[in-house]
Enzyme design. Sequence first.
Site, PDB file in Angstrom:
ATOM      1  N   HIS A 184       1.125  -1.340  -0.126  1.00 16.51           N
ATOM      2  CA  HIS A 184      -0.466  -0.008   0.185  1.00 16.51           C
ATOM      3  C   HIS A 184       1.093   1.384  -0.112  1.00 16.51           C
ATOM      4  O   HIS A 184       1.106   2.016  -0.164  1.00 16.51           O
ATOM      5  CB  HIS A 184      -0.929  -0.178   1.157  1.00 16.51           C
ATOM      6  CG  HIS A 184      -1.641  -1.145   1.100  1.00 16.51           C
ATOM      7  ND1 HIS A 184      -1.928  -2.274   2.192  1.00 16.51           N
ATOM      8  CD2 HIS A 184      -3.633  -1.410   0.863  1.00 16.51           C
ATOM      9  CE1 HIS A 184      -3.014  -2.656   2.057  1.00 16.51           C
ATOM     10  NE2 HIS A 184      -3.670  -2.658   0.608  1.00 16.51           N
ATOM     11  N   ARG A 222      -3.931 -10.077   3.330  1.00 15.26           N
ATOM     12  CA  ARG A 222      -4.482 -11.915   4.515  1.00 15.26           C
ATOM     13  C   ARG A 222      -3.723 -12.828   4.796  1.00 15.26           C
ATOM     14  O   ARG A 222      -3.578 -13.793   4.889  1.00 15.26           O
ATOM     15  CB  ARG A 222      -5.275 -12.207   3.185  1.00 15.26           C
ATOM     16  CG  ARG A 222      -7.029 -11.467   2.953  1.00 15.26           C
ATOM     17  CD  ARG A 222      -7.299 -12.521   1.793  1.00 15.26           C
ATOM     18  NE  ARG A 222      -8.899 -11.854   1.548  1.00 15.26           N
ATOM     19  CZ  ARG A 222      -9.441 -11.066   0.535  1.00 15.26           C
ATOM     20  NH1 ARG A 222      -7.650 -10.485  -0.169  1.00 15.26           N
ATOM     21  NH2 ARG A 222     -10.461 -10.740   0.820  1.00 15.26           N
TER      22      ARG A 222
END
Lengths: 312, 312
Positions: free
Chosen positions: B42, B219
């Site tokens: 990110h 995840r």
Amino acid sequence: MATREPEIITNKQQMRNWSRSMRSQGKSIGLVPTMGYLHQGHLSLITEAQKHTQLIVVSIYVNPGQFSANEDLSTYPSDFHGDIEKLKSTPNGVDVIFNPRNLYDYGVERDRSGGSEGEKEGGMVSCLEDEGRGHETWIRVERLEKGMCGKSRPVFFRGVATVVAKLFNIVEPDVAVFGKKDYQQWRIIQRMVRDLDFAVKVIGSEMIRDKDGLAMSSRNVHLSPQERGQALSISRSLFEAKSAAKSGKTVCSELRRSVIESMEAAGGKIDYVEIVDQESLEAVEEIKGGVVLCVAAWFGKVRLIDNMEIHV
Amino acid sequence: MATREPEIITNKQQMRNWSRSMRSQGKSIGLVPTMGYLHQGHLSLITEAQKHTQLIVVSIYVNPGQFSANEDLSTYPSDFHGDIEKLKSTPNGVDVIFNPRNLYDYGVERDRSGGSEGEKEGGMVSCLEDEGRGHETWIRVERLEKGMCGKSRPVFFRGVATVVAKLFNIVEPDVAVFGKKDYQQWRIIQRMVRDLDFAVKVIGSEMIRDKDGLAMSSRNVHLSPQERGQALSISRSLFEAKSAAKSGKTVCSELRRSVIESMEAAGGKIDYVEIVDQESLEAVEEIKGGVVLCVAAWFGKVRLIDNMEIHV
């Protein structure tokens, strides 16, 4: 200061540049989306828009995305020169006529602003061409799009919602005005704007009828004099239903049957006659509070729609 | 002047007001949409966005609209406090963290900007409630959404496209950055932006891998140490396939079989292994020019995706 001789813009980027330039000057922008062949109904949308914003953009674009292959795209009436004259003579005029040639052409966009008007009025371009690289994004308002006109015109509302989203993203208006004559369309656009958080205020503007009661529509031009006489059964039966409801006859099955019988007796072929909630467009059994009675019927080769809000 | 202590905005209208105020000052705005639980991947999107715009908005919103009932919405990891700290320490920082509680709540919007952060981190809210008045508008990118992840996650991309459209309409960015780790998602957003004429430039940013080769994903935290070891077979097999292709082994069926065998041998359960055109995402039989090799596989209860662009 807005000029009353409208600027004609055909290019997406030029259209957005105009809007951004105006916004940077603190001006508010109203959009009236049309498919052209303008009549008094369209002009009333402009009058409505003028109440809300300083500047007015009228788009004229026959959207191939909302027509099925078997529908009347090729015969949809157009008169760009006449439309310009009508817009020029509208009280207070409009600022921009946005008249793109093909909103689904994603190649190197040709700037046609220097082209002849004849070129701009040229043939429709399908958005279904160019398999694999062509347009493939569609907006579905999944519940509201299903009933009424959505039953007989399964791709209609996805085409309308999608082209309106495109116009919103190109024109970036503060306000957009839609006619309540296209009642389901108006509610679908309202819902889309809410659900996708568009920064556009959607106004529904009252329907305009001819003196004989027929709801104004660009498609009326295709009616023969005889068919037009028969089609008056639509508005007549709607007004009768409204009177009946107001005098206590509020059972929808009975009201619907009367409307169907009147239009069929006049020679109409019914598509649907429905009495629905004004917002959810779900059928109601008995009128309590506000509903809308919506009809679609064929007279000759012309499919007409009409509706009547009823409050008891 | 942008402050490096990011402003936290939770309200749609406040978010749009901020953007419009900045734009009126001539500032350009970049959006990095995330679901939080931020990692180096990110942060690399933010670095990319900083190359293009003066101001940066990072949205943190776990979008219920892209999860099926049987998927991992309820266990999707979150750490809002940790995310804020990471964003504060990012070089050059970010300007706004947009952290709405529920983008599908169309009631009277409650302004939670004064609320506790605990409140903001509260439970997810489904957009499927409120039948009849609830959210019902979905954007479908009909061809690109069908293959690969779209096969096993049928509502995923309509949810992604729809929430991204909402974010575009709320934040009104000039540029939005998406990770090429979610390759199909990136191509779908690009196509949506083109087809709906959004005034947003979409940038695809290169994927970031951990030192062991695993593609960074929120995840990954759910992988046991053993599963993580097994999952390294994904990147290993992708790099091997790339080498094989570059050395002349360009028949896709053979490359795919090698990747499948490697991942299965390591204990993975294959969802798909596909070699597709980089833009149309249509399967190719032999690599000529540029393709992308995309995989999805389960390791334990965690579904991981990865991909590798290959040019020969």
